[in-house]
Design an enzyme around this catalytic site. Structure first.
Site, mmCIF file in Angstrom:
data_model
loop_
_atom_site.group_PDB
_atom_site.id
_atom_site.type_symbol
_atom_site.label_atom_id
_atom_site.label_comp_id
_atom_site.label_asym_id
_atom_site.label_seq_id
_atom_site.Cartn_x
_atom_site.Cartn_y
_atom_site.Cartn_z
ATOM 1 N N ALA A 174 0.811 -1.230 0.000
ATOM 2 C CA ALA A 174 0.000 0.000 0.000
ATOM 3 C C ALA A 174 0.837 1.270 0.000
ATOM 4 O O ALA A 174 0.373 2.325 0.406
ATOM 5 C CB ALA A 174 -0.943 -0.004 1.203
ATOM 6 N N THR A 213 1.785 2.649 -2.696
ATOM 7 C CA THR A 213 1.506 3.341 -3.950
ATOM 8 C C THR A 213 0.137 2.908 -4.481
ATOM 9 O O THR A 213 -0.456 1.960 -3.975
ATOM 10 C CB THR A 213 2.613 3.012 -4.996
ATOM 11 O OG1 THR A 213 2.332 3.710 -6.198
ATOM 12 C CG2 THR A 213 2.677 1.522 -5.301
ATOM 13 N N GLY A 227 -3.704 0.651 -3.403
ATOM 14 C CA GLY A 227 -3.516 0.234 -2.011
ATOM 15 C C GLY A 227 -3.381 1.434 -1.090
ATOM 16 O O GLY A 227 -3.976 1.480 -0.005
ATOM 17 N N TYR A 286 0.564 -13.777 -15.798
ATOM 18 C CA TYR A 286 -0.173 -12.780 -15.005
ATOM 19 C C TYR A 286 -1.642 -13.198 -14.883
ATOM 20 O O TYR A 286 -2.210 -13.210 -13.782
ATOM 21 C CB TYR A 286 -0.075 -11.398 -15.658
ATOM 22 C CG TYR A 286 -0.872 -10.333 -14.920
ATOM 23 C CD1 TYR A 286 -0.491 -9.924 -13.648
ATOM 24 C CD2 TYR A 286 -2.010 -9.746 -15.485
ATOM 25 C CE1 TYR A 286 -1.223 -8.956 -12.949
ATOM 26 C CE2 TYR A 286 -2.742 -8.787 -14.800
ATOM 27 C CZ TYR A 286 -2.337 -8.392 -13.533
ATOM 28 O OH TYR A 286 -3.069 -7.442 -12.837
#
Length: 298
Positions: free
Chosen positions: A28, A30, A33, A181
């Site tokens: 968190a 950036t 978050g 991903y």
């Protein structure tokens, strides 16, 4: 159709308070978050942000504190690519915190070049799924004692393009960073579904979500043409504040108290892929994850 309906729905907002609640958010420092941390801190929650880079984490704590006016925001070191770090973090939380009401599995890596975690997992499945799987497992007793409690895992619409390769979960035979991903994000949806079944009757509920196409640091590994496409679609993407809304919704919306295991987008229930509802696949992934992490979690 769901997406179009959601687009025209009025923005979700709630005055729900979280006084005396403790929240852990991974990654968190950036993006979404951090925005979720600011919002939940404004609601009175004690916030612990769990980050790999402590310098960035401390700067984020300062920003979250200033933006929210809260005096109960702190950071702790957590490297989701290393089970030793995950165990040390969980040990400290279990020792020092009386309760944990909301766990937000938010940290993630996206379409990165091939790499392996300290434990030998392909980086995306390792951080996005295995790391959060182990973290949740280690914190679960505390979360159960804190019920009603919620576990929220940030997935992505990319899960719909994914499949779980149980025979080669670490993409050792061949690696496609987008497929890896998508596999990790599908794993998030399946984990949430399996976890909900195991937590029935405990007062702990689980949610996975698509935050929207958000302009974040996660784009840094996209190649030239992909970056170009993202620039073209950027007017239709969300900023971090908008991108955080569904995470916040899953954390505080009172009507979700009786819901568990579902997938959300734009602050509303959403359809996940057929693979995301495959209970047989979810069970196989669960068993494989436990075996690879050397844990017993029935």
């Amino acid at each position: 159709m769901q997406a179009i309906r959601n687009f025209f729905r009025s923005a979700w907002s709630s005055s729900e308070r979280l006084d005396d609640k403790t929240v852990v958010i991974t990654g968190a420092n950036t993006g979404i978050g951090k925005e979720a941390a600011i919002d939940l801190a404004k609601r009175g929650a004690k916030i612990i942000i769990a980050c790999r880079d402590m310098e960035k984490a401390q700067a984020a704590v300062k920003e979250i504190t200033e933006s929210s006016g809260s005096s109960t925001v702190s950071c702790m070191k957590l490297d989701l690519s290393d089970s030793k770090s995950i165990r040390e973090f969980a040990e400290a939380i279990n020792r020092d915190e009386a309760k944990l009401n909301i766990l937000i599995n938010n940290a993630g890596v996206m379409v990165c070049p091939y790499g392996k975690t300290a434990d030998g997992f392909e980086m995306q499945i390792g951080v996005n799924h295995m790391g959060h799987f182990l973290l949740t497992y280690l914190l679960l007793d505390l979360i159960k004692r804190s019920a009603p409690a919620r576990i929220i895992t940030v997935s992505s619409m990319a899960h719909a393009w994914g499949s779980i390769n149980l025979e080669d979960i670490n993409s050792e035979k061949s690696y496609d960073k987008s497929k890896a991903y998508s596999q990790s994000k599908l794993a998030n949806v399946l984990f949430t579904r399996s976890l909900a079944k195991r937590l029935e009757g405990t007062g702990v509920t689980t949610y996975s979500l698509h935050p929207g196409v958000v302009q974040t640091d996660l784009w840094r590994h996209l190649n030239g043409p992909q970056q170009f496409v993202m620039k073209l679609v950027s007017p239709f993407t969300k900023n971090s504040v908008q991108g955080a809304q569904t995470t916040i919704y899953c954390a505080v919306e009172p009507s979700l108290e009786k819901e568990s295991g579902g997938y959300y987008s734009d602050c509303a229930p959403a359809n996940c892929s057929a693979a995301g509802k495959d209970d047989d696949l979810a069970q196989k992934l669960w068993e494989l994850s436990c075996r690879l992490l050397s844990i017993t979690w029935d």
